[in-house]
Design an enzyme around this catalytic site. Structure first.
Site, PDB file in Angstrom:
ATOM      1  N   GLU A  34       0.822  -1.217   0.000  1.00  0.00           N
ATOM      2  CA  GLU A  34       0.000   0.000   0.000  1.00  0.00           C
ATOM      3  C   GLU A  34       0.852   1.262   0.000  1.00  0.00           C
ATOM      4  O   GLU A  34       1.678   1.463   0.896  1.00  0.00           O
ATOM      5  CB  GLU A  34      -0.928   0.000   1.221  1.00  0.00           C
ATOM      6  CG  GLU A  34      -1.872   1.189   1.237  1.00  0.00           C
ATOM      7  CD  GLU A  34      -2.967   1.062   2.279  1.00  0.00           C
ATOM      8  OE1 GLU A  34      -3.534   2.104   2.659  1.00  0.00           O
ATOM      9  OE2 GLU A  34      -3.255  -0.075   2.711  1.00  0.00           O
ATOM     10  N   HIS A  53      -2.159  10.169  -0.501  1.00  0.00           N
ATOM     11  CA  HIS A  53      -2.225   8.748  -0.850  1.00  0.00           C
ATOM     12  C   HIS A  53      -2.265   8.560  -2.361  1.00  0.00           C
ATOM     13  O   HIS A  53      -1.527   7.748  -2.917  1.00  0.00           O
ATOM     14  CB  HIS A  53      -3.462   8.122  -0.209  1.00  0.00           C
ATOM     15  CG  HIS A  53      -3.620   6.667  -0.509  1.00  0.00           C
ATOM     16  ND1 HIS A  53      -2.878   5.697   0.134  1.00  0.00           N
ATOM     17  CD2 HIS A  53      -4.423   6.019  -1.381  1.00  0.00           C
ATOM     18  CE1 HIS A  53      -3.220   4.504  -0.329  1.00  0.00           C
ATOM     19  NE2 HIS A  53      -4.159   4.670  -1.246  1.00  0.00           N
ATOM     20  N   ASP A  82       3.651 -13.879  12.461  1.00  0.00           N
ATOM     21  CA  ASP A  82       2.306 -14.296  12.067  1.00  0.00           C
ATOM     22  C   ASP A  82       1.367 -13.092  12.047  1.00  0.00           C
ATOM     23  O   ASP A  82       0.881 -12.653  13.099  1.00  0.00           O
ATOM     24  CB  ASP A  82       1.803 -15.364  13.039  1.00  0.00           C
ATOM     25  CG  ASP A  82       0.492 -16.014  12.608  1.00  0.00           C
ATOM     26  OD1 ASP A  82      -0.231 -15.413  11.790  1.00  0.00           O
ATOM     27  OD2 ASP A  82       0.197 -17.116  13.099  1.00  0.00           O
ATOM     28  N   LYS A 129      -7.598  -0.043  11.285  1.00  0.00           N
ATOM     29  CA  LYS A 129      -6.927  -0.542  10.085  1.00  0.00           C
ATOM     30  C   LYS A 129      -5.702   0.306   9.794  1.00  0.00           C
ATOM     31  O   LYS A 129      -4.662  -0.213   9.357  1.00  0.00           O
ATOM     32  CB  LYS A 129      -7.897  -0.533   8.912  1.00  0.00           C
ATOM     33  CG  LYS A 129      -7.393  -1.252   7.664  1.00  0.00           C
ATOM     34  CD  LYS A 129      -6.706  -0.329   6.667  1.00  0.00           C
ATOM     35  CE  LYS A 129      -6.321  -1.054   5.397  1.00  0.00           C
ATOM     36  NZ  LYS A 129      -5.604  -0.189   4.434  1.00  0.00           N
TER      37      LYS A 129
END
Length: 424
Positions: free
Chosen positions: A83, A375, A277, A261
């Protein structure tokens, strides 16, 4: 032609033969899947030892977050993510926190918990008491399974016994608390849980079903705080906007999901880069966000007496430096070397700091110019490449995409066509 997923003996084949077999079954040419094959045959062999039915690998970009000072020490932090803006935002906010001493952290002992579920106990509350009475016996049995862990200072420490009332049953659930030292700990605690299960069943007078760790690692928390300079963020109104954004997330689970998030954008990138993990860490984080019975923000923001932004974050962090991909994957080993961390607890502290920095970066953009400006500016390179731009064409397309204000694939294709027409 329809795909035939019945591939007898597929697992017995080499990675190359599996790829060819899958290509034929899917009606593809062998070259259609060639991008899955890494250029280094040793990497393919390593992958084949890590998971089943390997045909190739997927490369994820690894960037380095700069400017981080954590507990008085500087770190260069590897982040694996696809991202745009994640690494840039973390680095930028680390430089802002650096003005006031950087990030300050603390962590719990590396305690992981395994659960042993007992069904059919005729007297659940009596069984609970009997299990507590047998604690020393159960801990000794558990520690017999991993003498090396005990020698390193870890091992089973205590138990907790809960009564869990389900819709049509009452379960006695024993929690075994294990200090796993520098491991993530899943294998150690699962082995111990399976070893003590028969004795737990006998003491409780029921039958054991599940015996496995919980990813709700709330006994293994990492905490971080930092002060972000008011003026470097953009002024008092930006600080107020960030605080308002936090309050929104704290009050509304719809906003909290996206807010958290943003935290996990930073956390998961470091977890992945170091071979840990990601699913376990994400499960632990989101369960912690709902620990009070309602899903809410993992982080907290407020202004101090001088008007600077104070950010704090507390999150479960079950990561390790021994075992798993951290030791078997060469890129993960390289990432750990770059970080220079000496323990799993130090790694957890670094990861939490990146999560907080990433969170502030996203909130600052939301409170100031909006998330899309920065972004999409970074995303423009991906769009230009997707349109087919190559070499110096990419930057030319990017500049025109940014000037036009709309970063879309159709515009990139049209711009690229104009550039190429002008050269002909």
């Amino acid at each position: 032609m329809p795909v035939n997923s019945r591939l007898p003996g597929f697992y017995k084949l080499s990675p190359g033969d599996r790829l060819r077999s899958a290509s034929r079954a899917a009606g593809l040419a062998d070259t259609d899947l060639s991008s899955l094959v890494p250029p280094d045959p040793d990497m393919l062999a390593t992958a084949d030892r890590m998971i089943e039915n390997v045909v190739g690998t997927l490369s994820i970009p690894v960037g380095i977050a700069a400017n981080f000072t954590i507990d008085g020490r500087d770190y260069l932090i590897p982040m694996a993510t696809e991202e745009p803006s994640v690494v840039a935002a973390a680095s930028n906010m680390a430089s802002v926190a650096r003005l006031h001493g950087g990030f300050h952290t603390s962590t719990d002992l590396p305690i992981m918990v395994s659960q042993v579920q007992v069904v059919g106990a005729p007297d659940p509350r009596g069984a609970r008491m009997r299990l507590y009475e047998a604690e020393a016996e159960l801990l000794a049995l558990a520690n017999d399974q991993d003498p090396l862990l005990v020698k390193l200072g870890g091992g089973a420490r205590s138990i907790e016994v809960r009564i869990v009332e389900a819709s049509e049953a009452v379960y006695v659930v024993l929690h075994l608390h294990v200090d796993v030292r520098d491991a993530m700990g899943a294998n150690a605690v699962n082995t111990m849980a399976e070893a003590i299960a028969p004795r737990v069943a006998a003491i409780a007078g029921g039958r054991v079903r599940l015996r496995i760790l919980t990813n709700k690692a709330d006994r293994r928390l990492a905490r971080v705080r930092a002060v972000f300079d008011r003026d470097a963020l953009g002024g008092a109104d930006v600080v107020a906007g960030i605080v308002d954004a936090f309050r929104f997330a704290a009050a509304d689970p719809y906003r909290a999901a996206t807010h958290n998030k943003g935290i996990m954008n930073g956390i998961t990138a470091v977890v992945l880069a170091t071979g840990n993990d990601t699913r376990a860490v994400e499960a632990g984080a989101h369960s912690h966000a709902a620990a009070g019975g309602r899903y809410t923000s993992l982080s907290h923001f407020e202004a101090n007496a001088d008007g600077h932004l104070v950010g704090t974050l507390e999150v479960p962090m079950a990561v390790g430096l021994v075992g798993g991909a951290t030791k078997t994957h060469p890129a993960a080993r390289a990432a750990v070397r770059l970080l220079g961390v000496a323990s799993a607890r130090e790694l957890a502290q670094v990861i939490a700091a990146v999560g907080l920095a990433q969170n502030v970066g996203a909130l600052r953009a939301l409170a100031a110019e909006g998330i899309q400006k920065g972004h999409m500016s970074l995303h423009a390179r991906n769009v230009a490449a997707a349109a087919g731009a190559e070499g110096d064409e990419i930057e030319a397309v990017v500049e025109r995409l940014k000037t036009g204000g709309h970063v879309r694939l159709d515009r990139a294709e049209a711009i690229l066509a104009e550039i190429r027409a002008g050269r002909s």
